[in-house]
Scaffold this motif. Sequence first.
Motif, PDB file in Angstrom:
ATOM      1  N   PHE A  76      -1.053  12.910  15.947  1.00  0.00           N
ATOM      2  CA  PHE A  76      -0.490  14.059  14.657  1.00  0.00           C
ATOM      3  C   PHE A  76      -1.669  13.929  13.287  1.00  0.00           C
ATOM      4  N   ASN A  77      -1.636  12.224  13.110  1.00  0.00           N
ATOM      5  CA  ASN A  77      -2.407  11.956  11.271  1.00  0.00           C
ATOM      6  C   ASN A  77      -4.005  13.436  11.582  1.00  0.00           C
ATOM      7  N   GLU A  78      -4.842  12.564  13.131  1.00  0.00           N
ATOM      8  CA  GLU A  78      -5.446  13.298  13.344  1.00  0.00           C
ATOM      9  C   GLU A  78      -5.872  14.681  13.221  1.00  0.00           C
ATOM     10  N   ARG A  79      -4.985  15.294  13.997  1.00  0.00           N
ATOM     11  CA  ARG A  79      -4.851  16.473  14.521  1.00  0.00           C
ATOM     12  C   ARG A  79      -4.412  17.690  12.629  1.00  0.00           C
ATOM     13  N   TYR A  80      -3.761  16.954  11.482  1.00  0.00           N
ATOM     14  CA  TYR A  80      -2.981  17.322  10.430  1.00  0.00           C
ATOM     15  C   TYR A  80      -3.248  17.061   9.804  1.00  0.00           C
ATOM     16  N   SER A  81      -4.932  16.488   9.681  1.00  0.00           N
ATOM     17  CA  SER A  81      -5.235  15.255   8.932  1.00  0.00           C
ATOM     18  C   SER A  81      -5.918  15.674   7.103  1.00  0.00           C
ATOM     19  N   ARG A  82      -6.102  17.327   7.105  1.00  0.00           N
ATOM     20  CA  ARG A  82      -6.239  18.278   5.773  1.00  0.00           C
ATOM     21  C   ARG A  82      -5.183  18.746   5.469  1.00  0.00           C
ATOM     22  N   HIS A  83      -3.869  18.928   6.442  1.00  0.00           N
ATOM     23  CA  HIS A  83      -2.312  19.890   6.242  1.00  0.00           C
ATOM     24  C   HIS A  83      -1.650  17.789   5.095  1.00  0.00           C
ATOM     25  N   LEU A  84      -2.387  17.237   6.021  1.00  0.00           N
ATOM     26  CA  LEU A  84      -1.580  15.704   5.247  1.00  0.00           C
ATOM     27  C   LEU A  84      -1.944  15.938   3.437  1.00  0.00           C
ATOM     28  N   LEU A  85      -2.764  16.149   3.331  1.00  0.00           N
ATOM     29  CA  LEU A  85      -3.972  15.795   1.970  1.00  0.00           C
ATOM     30  C   LEU A  85      -3.051  16.521   0.907  1.00  0.00           C
ATOM     31  N   LEU A  86      -2.235  17.776   1.615  1.00  0.00           N
ATOM     32  CA  LEU A  86      -1.603  18.472   0.707  1.00  0.00           C
ATOM     33  C   LEU A  86      -0.300  18.282   0.069  1.00  0.00           C
ATOM     34  N   PRO A  87      -0.656  17.914  -1.273  1.00  0.00           N
ATOM     35  CA  PRO A  87       0.878  17.671  -1.038  1.00  0.00           C
ATOM     36  C   PRO A  87       1.910  18.550  -1.172  1.00  0.00           C
ATOM     37  N   GLU A  88       1.481  19.663  -0.901  1.00  0.00           N
ATOM     38  CA  GLU A  88       2.853  21.104  -0.918  1.00  0.00           C
ATOM     39  C   GLU A  88       3.428  20.510   0.591  1.00  0.00           C
ATOM     40  N   VAL A  89       2.570  19.610   1.487  1.00  0.00           N
ATOM     41  CA  VAL A  89       2.629  19.627   2.786  1.00  0.00           C
ATOM     42  C   VAL A  89       3.057  18.440   2.960  1.00  0.00           C
ATOM     43  N   GLY A  90       2.149  17.490   3.471  1.00  0.00           N
ATOM     44  CA  GLY A  90       2.102  17.022   3.586  1.00  0.00           C
ATOM     45  C   GLY A  90       3.232  16.161   4.657  1.00  0.00           C
ATOM     46  N   ALA A  91       3.303  14.800   5.014  1.00  0.00           N
ATOM     47  CA  ALA A  91       3.413  14.147   6.246  1.00  0.00           C
ATOM     48  C   ALA A  91       5.094  15.527   6.339  1.00  0.00           C
ATOM     49  N   LEU A 129       7.429  26.381   5.226  1.00  0.00           N
ATOM     50  CA  LEU A 129       7.302  25.192   4.524  1.00  0.00           C
ATOM     51  C   LEU A 129       8.150  25.066   2.983  1.00  0.00           C
ATOM     52  N   GLY A 130       8.638  26.798   2.534  1.00  0.00           N
ATOM     53  CA  GLY A 130       9.575  26.966   0.700  1.00  0.00           C
ATOM     54  C   GLY A 130       8.582  27.054   0.442  1.00  0.00           C
ATOM     55  N   ASP A 151       1.243  -1.039   0.370  1.00  0.00           N
ATOM     56  CA  ASP A 151      -0.123  -0.348   0.234  1.00  0.00           C
ATOM     57  C   ASP A 151       1.051   1.161  -0.015  1.00  0.00           C
ATOM     58  N   VAL A 152       1.144   1.834  -0.754  1.00  0.00           N
ATOM     59  CA  VAL A 152       2.186   3.211  -1.057  1.00  0.00           C
ATOM     60  C   VAL A 152       1.288   4.636  -1.008  1.00  0.00           C
ATOM     61  N   ARG A 153      -0.271   4.518   0.041  1.00  0.00           N
ATOM     62  CA  ARG A 153      -0.298   5.508  -0.129  1.00  0.00           C
ATOM     63  C   ARG A 153       0.616   6.119   1.976  1.00  0.00           C
ATOM     64  N   GLU A 154      -0.460   7.286   1.771  1.00  0.00           N
ATOM     65  CA  GLU A 154       0.859   7.988   3.484  1.00  0.00           C
ATOM     66  C   GLU A 154      -0.118   7.354   4.977  1.00  0.00           C
ATOM     67  N   GLU A 155       1.049   7.788   5.850  1.00  0.00           N
ATOM     68  CA  GLU A 155       0.927   6.699   6.809  1.00  0.00           C
ATOM     69  C   GLU A 155      -1.028   7.139   7.052  1.00  0.00           C
ATOM     70  N   GLY A 171       2.413  -1.338   4.675  1.00  0.00           N
ATOM     71  CA  GLY A 171       2.262  -0.020   4.239  1.00  0.00           C
ATOM     72  C   GLY A 171       3.830   0.369   4.174  1.00  0.00           C
ATOM     73  N   ILE A 172       4.339   0.984   2.968  1.00  0.00           N
ATOM     74  CA  ILE A 172       5.067   1.590   2.422  1.00  0.00           C
ATOM     75  C   ILE A 172       5.254   3.179   1.607  1.00  0.00           C
ATOM     76  N   ALA A 173       4.973   4.058   2.582  1.00  0.00           N
ATOM     77  CA  ALA A 173       4.293   5.646   0.998  1.00  0.00           C
ATOM     78  C   ALA A 173       5.487   5.528   0.442  1.00  0.00           C
ATOM     79  N   ARG A 174       4.528   5.633  -0.821  1.00  0.00           N
ATOM     80  CA  ARG A 174       5.170   5.580  -2.569  1.00  0.00           C
ATOM     81  C   ARG A 174       6.754   6.551  -2.733  1.00  0.00           C
ATOM     82  N   ALA A 175       7.112   7.927  -2.082  1.00  0.00           N
ATOM     83  CA  ALA A 175       8.161   8.176  -1.923  1.00  0.00           C
ATOM     84  C   ALA A 175       8.926   7.432  -1.410  1.00  0.00           C
ATOM     85  N   GLU A 176       9.296   6.872  -0.122  1.00  0.00           N
ATOM     86  CA  GLU A 176       9.995   5.857   0.692  1.00  0.00           C
ATOM     87  C   GLU A 176      10.424   4.965  -0.489  1.00  0.00           C
TER      88      GLU A 176
END
Length: 379
Positions: A115-130, A325-326, A23-27, A40-45
């Motif tokens: 971490f996952n629940e609190r920042y879930s909407r940020h984690l969906l943004l490719p510009e932010v992510g985990a 975030l740059g 499963d290549v999704r994020e955690e 579970g192994i994130a795609r980038a990893e």
Amino acid sequence: MSIEEIDPRQVRERLARGARFIDVREEHERAGGQAEGSLGIARAELEAEPALHLPDREVEVVLICQRGARSLAAARALSAQGYARLASVAGGTSRWLEEGLPAFEPVLDEDRRDFNERYSRHLLLPEVGAAGQRRLERARVLLIGAGGLGSPSAYYLVAAGVGRLRIVDDDVVDRSNLQRQILHGEARIDLPKVDSAQATLSALNPRTRIEPVRERVTAANVDALMQDVDVVLDGADNFPVRYLLNDACIRHGKPLVYGAVQRFEGQASVFDAGRHRGRCPCYRCLFPEPPSPEFAPNCAEAGVLGVVPGIVGLVQAAEVLKLLLGIGDTLAGRLLHFDALAMRFRETRLRADPDCPLCAPGRPFPGYIDYQRFCAGGS
């Protein structure tokens, strides 16, 4: 090479003959349900070090994501690195769950779940992510002023997950503050603003460390306040502190996020001359000399519509997050004006002054001056 796409119900057959199911999704995405039998192994990893996870390039590999696009892209990336037996699950985990196939929720410790629940909407943004969210958690911001600008800025920086916020203010809460300084409430009148701010912000996000500093910013303490911070947010309400912060940020090479309000108007910018001399202007390039007091009354003298510092403070918070975030284009080299009565934003281009006494390239730092006297018209 064409990648084979298979139905979710075909996966069990592939697993029975020894395929690896990944499963290549994020955690944070996998926390909502993961296909049984998958690792579970994130795609980038996975794409960065495939041999670490798949040392045998001849093994059959089945990839799954949320809807099928990322797993297909990951399969193509693995194909380019020499893996030959690849398949992607069409429709991904969404289809897997829709068809009632067995799934499980990965076991996470409390910190990772928070971490996952609190920042879930940020984690969906490719510009932010985990990775970006972890960067925010490592960030340190210096906020000068827990008032009209500092209140909304602090709220959203802490909600966004900035790891450490150092708040400097020597004032106490007054009833007249409550019309716009939303960190404070009726029950905290006469309490130090930094203590009130700490109580409010810690309740919002206990992951952020709040450092209250009940001091007036002066040339004697500004260097110490600058230590170990990444960005400075100017929520001050007077010219001496603004000039001092500008000079200190140039000296220490820190970006300064500026905001100011009066009546129905506000303005914001980013002064980053400390890191980009000759390319980005500083506050002194915009205001070589302070305006006379009669042309620049403060809010206590001229008044301010309560929402105006809220809007400008949120612009400042957005600029801080972008810097950390740059991402995006900051307001460096631009002055944003806001007129609440006309509900209009306009922009003025700013240029670095090649003769600026503070930020001209090659010019040594001249030292701090008597800013009270300077702003009062003294030499």
